[in-house]
Design a protein around this motif. Structure first.
Motif, PDB file in Angstrom:
ATOM      1  N   THR A 221      31.988  60.355  43.977  1.00  0.00           N
ATOM      2  CA  THR A 221      31.625  61.656  43.420  1.00  0.00           C
ATOM      3  C   THR A 221      30.724  61.508  42.207  1.00  0.00           C
ATOM      4  O   THR A 221      29.844  62.319  41.965  1.00  0.00           O
ATOM      5  N   HIS A 222      30.980  60.467  41.413  1.00  0.00           N
ATOM      6  CA  HIS A 222      30.232  60.303  40.172  1.00  0.00           C
ATOM      7  C   HIS A 222      29.141  59.240  40.272  1.00  0.00           C
ATOM      8  O   HIS A 222      28.648  58.753  39.252  1.00  0.00           O
ATOM      9  N   ASN A 223      28.786  58.884  41.522  1.00  0.00           N
ATOM     10  CA  ASN A 223      27.743  57.887  41.751  1.00  0.00           C
ATOM     11  C   ASN A 223      27.990  56.589  40.996  1.00  0.00           C
ATOM     12  O   ASN A 223      27.073  55.989  40.433  1.00  0.00           O
ATOM     13  N   LEU A 224      29.241  56.194  40.982  1.00  0.00           N
ATOM     14  CA  LEU A 224      29.620  54.963  40.312  1.00  0.00           C
ATOM     15  C   LEU A 224      29.863  53.916  41.398  1.00  0.00           C
ATOM     16  O   LEU A 224      30.617  54.173  42.332  1.00  0.00           O
ATOM     17  N   LYS A 225      29.211  52.772  41.258  1.00  0.00           N
ATOM     18  CA  LYS A 225      29.391  51.726  42.255  1.00  0.00           C
ATOM     19  C   LYS A 225      30.809  51.154  42.165  1.00  0.00           C
ATOM     20  O   LYS A 225      31.301  50.899  41.070  1.00  0.00           O
ATOM     21  N   VAL A 226      31.445  51.001  43.308  1.00  0.00           N
ATOM     22  CA  VAL A 226      32.784  50.409  43.319  1.00  0.00           C
ATOM     23  C   VAL A 226      32.650  48.894  43.346  1.00  0.00           C
ATOM     24  O   VAL A 226      32.205  48.327  44.330  1.00  0.00           O
ATOM     25  N   THR A 227      32.969  48.251  42.245  1.00  0.00           N
ATOM     26  CA  THR A 227      32.923  46.793  42.190  1.00  0.00           C
ATOM     27  C   THR A 227      34.359  46.273  42.070  1.00  0.00           C
ATOM     28  O   THR A 227      35.236  47.007  41.601  1.00  0.00           O
ATOM     29  N   PRO A 228      34.584  45.033  42.496  1.00  0.00           N
ATOM     30  CA  PRO A 228      35.945  44.474  42.377  1.00  0.00           C
ATOM     31  C   PRO A 228      36.444  44.493  40.926  1.00  0.00           C
ATOM     32  O   PRO A 228      37.617  44.727  40.675  1.00  0.00           O
TER      33      PRO A 228
ATOM     34  N   ARG B 255      35.589  46.692  38.498  1.00  0.00           N
ATOM     35  CA  ARG B 255      35.967  48.064  38.139  1.00  0.00           C
ATOM     36  C   ARG B 255      37.317  48.418  38.747  1.00  0.00           C
ATOM     37  O   ARG B 255      38.146  49.071  38.119  1.00  0.00           O
ATOM     38  N   MET B 256      37.497  47.978  39.991  1.00  0.00           N
ATOM     39  CA  MET B 256      38.732  48.266  40.690  1.00  0.00           C
ATOM     40  C   MET B 256      39.898  47.594  39.961  1.00  0.00           C
ATOM     41  O   MET B 256      40.954  48.194  39.782  1.00  0.00           O
ATOM     42  N   ALA B 257      39.683  46.351  39.529  1.00  0.00           N
ATOM     43  CA  ALA B 257      40.738  45.612  38.825  1.00  0.00           C
ATOM     44  C   ALA B 257      41.076  46.283  37.501  1.00  0.00           C
ATOM     45  O   ALA B 257      42.252  46.419  37.140  1.00  0.00           O
TER      46      ALA B 257
ATOM     47  N   GLU C  37      42.279  37.545  35.843  1.00  0.00           N
ATOM     48  CA  GLU C  37      41.874  37.634  37.243  1.00  0.00           C
ATOM     49  C   GLU C  37      40.386  37.336  37.409  1.00  0.00           C
ATOM     50  O   GLU C  37      39.967  36.753  38.401  1.00  0.00           O
ATOM     51  N   TYR C  38      39.597  37.786  36.440  1.00  0.00           N
ATOM     52  CA  TYR C  38      38.143  37.591  36.462  1.00  0.00           C
ATOM     53  C   TYR C  38      37.707  36.894  35.186  1.00  0.00           C
ATOM     54  O   TYR C  38      37.259  37.546  34.240  1.00  0.00           O
ATOM     55  N   PRO C  39      37.819  35.549  35.147  1.00  0.00           N
ATOM     56  CA  PRO C  39      37.553  34.803  33.914  1.00  0.00           C
ATOM     57  C   PRO C  39      36.138  35.016  33.370  1.00  0.00           C
ATOM     58  O   PRO C  39      35.911  34.819  32.180  1.00  0.00           O
ATOM     59  N   ASN C  40      35.198  35.425  34.229  1.00  0.00           N
ATOM     60  CA  ASN C  40      33.818  35.560  33.770  1.00  0.00           C
ATOM     61  C   ASN C  40      33.469  36.963  33.287  1.00  0.00           C
ATOM     62  O   ASN C  40      32.347  37.217  32.859  1.00  0.00           O
ATOM     63  N   ILE C  41      34.427  37.878  33.349  1.00  0.00           N
ATOM     64  CA  ILE C  41      34.123  39.252  32.957  1.00  0.00           C
ATOM     65  C   ILE C  41      33.895  39.308  31.445  1.00  0.00           C
ATOM     66  O   ILE C  41      34.533  38.567  30.681  1.00  0.00           O
ATOM     67  N   SER C  42      32.939  40.138  31.012  1.00  0.00           N
ATOM     68  CA  SER C  42      32.664  40.210  29.577  1.00  0.00           C
ATOM     69  C   SER C  42      33.411  41.387  28.951  1.00  0.00           C
ATOM     70  O   SER C  42      33.742  42.362  29.628  1.00  0.00           O
ATOM     71  N   TYR C  43      33.660  41.249  27.665  1.00  0.00           N
ATOM     72  CA  TYR C  43      34.320  42.301  26.898  1.00  0.00           C
ATOM     73  C   TYR C  43      33.537  43.605  27.033  1.00  0.00           C
ATOM     74  O   TYR C  43      34.098  44.683  27.201  1.00  0.00           O
ATOM     75  N   ASP C  44      32.216  43.456  26.974  1.00  0.00           N
ATOM     76  CA  ASP C  44      31.330  44.606  27.056  1.00  0.00           C
ATOM     77  C   ASP C  44      31.503  45.372  28.374  1.00  0.00           C
ATOM     78  O   ASP C  44      31.509  46.599  28.390  1.00  0.00           O
ATOM     79  N   THR C  45      31.631  44.650  29.460  1.00  0.00           N
ATOM     80  CA  THR C  45      31.820  45.283  30.765  1.00  0.00           C
ATOM     81  C   THR C  45      33.120  46.072  30.790  1.00  0.00           C
ATOM     82  O   THR C  45      33.162  47.216  31.250  1.00  0.00           O
ATOM     83  N   VAL C  46      34.183  45.455  30.287  1.00  0.00           N
ATOM     84  CA  VAL C  46      35.484  46.126  30.269  1.00  0.00           C
ATOM     85  C   VAL C  46      35.399  47.385  29.406  1.00  0.00           C
ATOM     86  O   VAL C  46      35.838  48.467  29.801  1.00  0.00           O
ATOM     87  N   SER C  47      34.785  47.247  28.246  1.00  0.00           N
ATOM     88  CA  SER C  47      34.655  48.363  27.316  1.00  0.00           C
ATOM     89  C   SER C  47      33.857  49.508  27.941  1.00  0.00           C
ATOM     90  O   SER C  47      34.294  50.663  27.942  1.00  0.00           O
TER      91      SER C  47
END
Ligand SMILES: [Zn+2]
Ligand SMILES: [Zn+2]
Length: 151
Positions: free
Chosen positions: A19-26, A28-30, A54-64
């Motif tokens: 609905t919000h044109n947001l890509k579903v990525t693993p 984001r789902m996590a 679960e995702y050791p390479n994810i950045s703080y910025d992405t989570v935020s």
């Protein structure tokens, strides 16, 4: 990748993203899954520490950014905390909060009377009230009994 199709919560998530044109990525789902699982009203930092496992390479910025986007589209709520880090609330239904002033813990509670709080006729400056939430501040059980070790 696990099969998420049986989970209605994730089905909802995928629909809302569409609905919000947001890509579903693993990732984001996590983040969403961990948020919904949490009863702690977590900060970005707390969620980053969890998702990183679960995702050791994810950045703080992405989570935020992801969490702020979730809040923007109403998937989660922001808790009113004055000063300090933003806290997120996956429970977007009508509920109230117990806020420990000692450790900062926020617990949900439900109360029909509070749900139907009467808004005064004359709210200042023509302000239109949409929702209300009762926040009870105090000391949680753990903080009032610090020496309490379970048997
Ligand atoms: Zn406490
Ligand atoms: Zn809450």
């Amino acid at each position: 990748m696990q099969n998420n199709s049986a989970n209605p919560l994730l089905q909802d998530f995928i629909e809302t993203c569409k609905t919000h044109n947001l890509k579903v990525t693993p990732q984001r789902m996590a983040i969403y899954r961990e948020l919904v699982d949490s009863t702690e009203h977590p900060t970005v930092d707390a969620m980053f520490q969890t998702v990183k496992k679960e995702y050791p390479n994810i950045s703080y910025d992405t989570v935020s950014r992801t969490m702020l986007t979730f809040a923007e589209i109403g998937m989660v709520d922001l808790v009113e905390v004055y000063g300090g880090a933003k806290r997120f609330d996956p429970n977007v239904t009508n509920h109230h909060h117990l806020h420990c002033v000692s450790c900062g813990k926020i617990l949900d509670f439900h109360n029909d009377e509070y749900n139907n709080l009467e808004i005064p006729d004359h709210v200042p400056q023509g302000f239109k009230v949409l929702t209300s939430r009762v926040v009870l501040k105090g000391i949680c059980n753990k903080c009032s009994n610090p020496g309490n070790v379970s048997p």
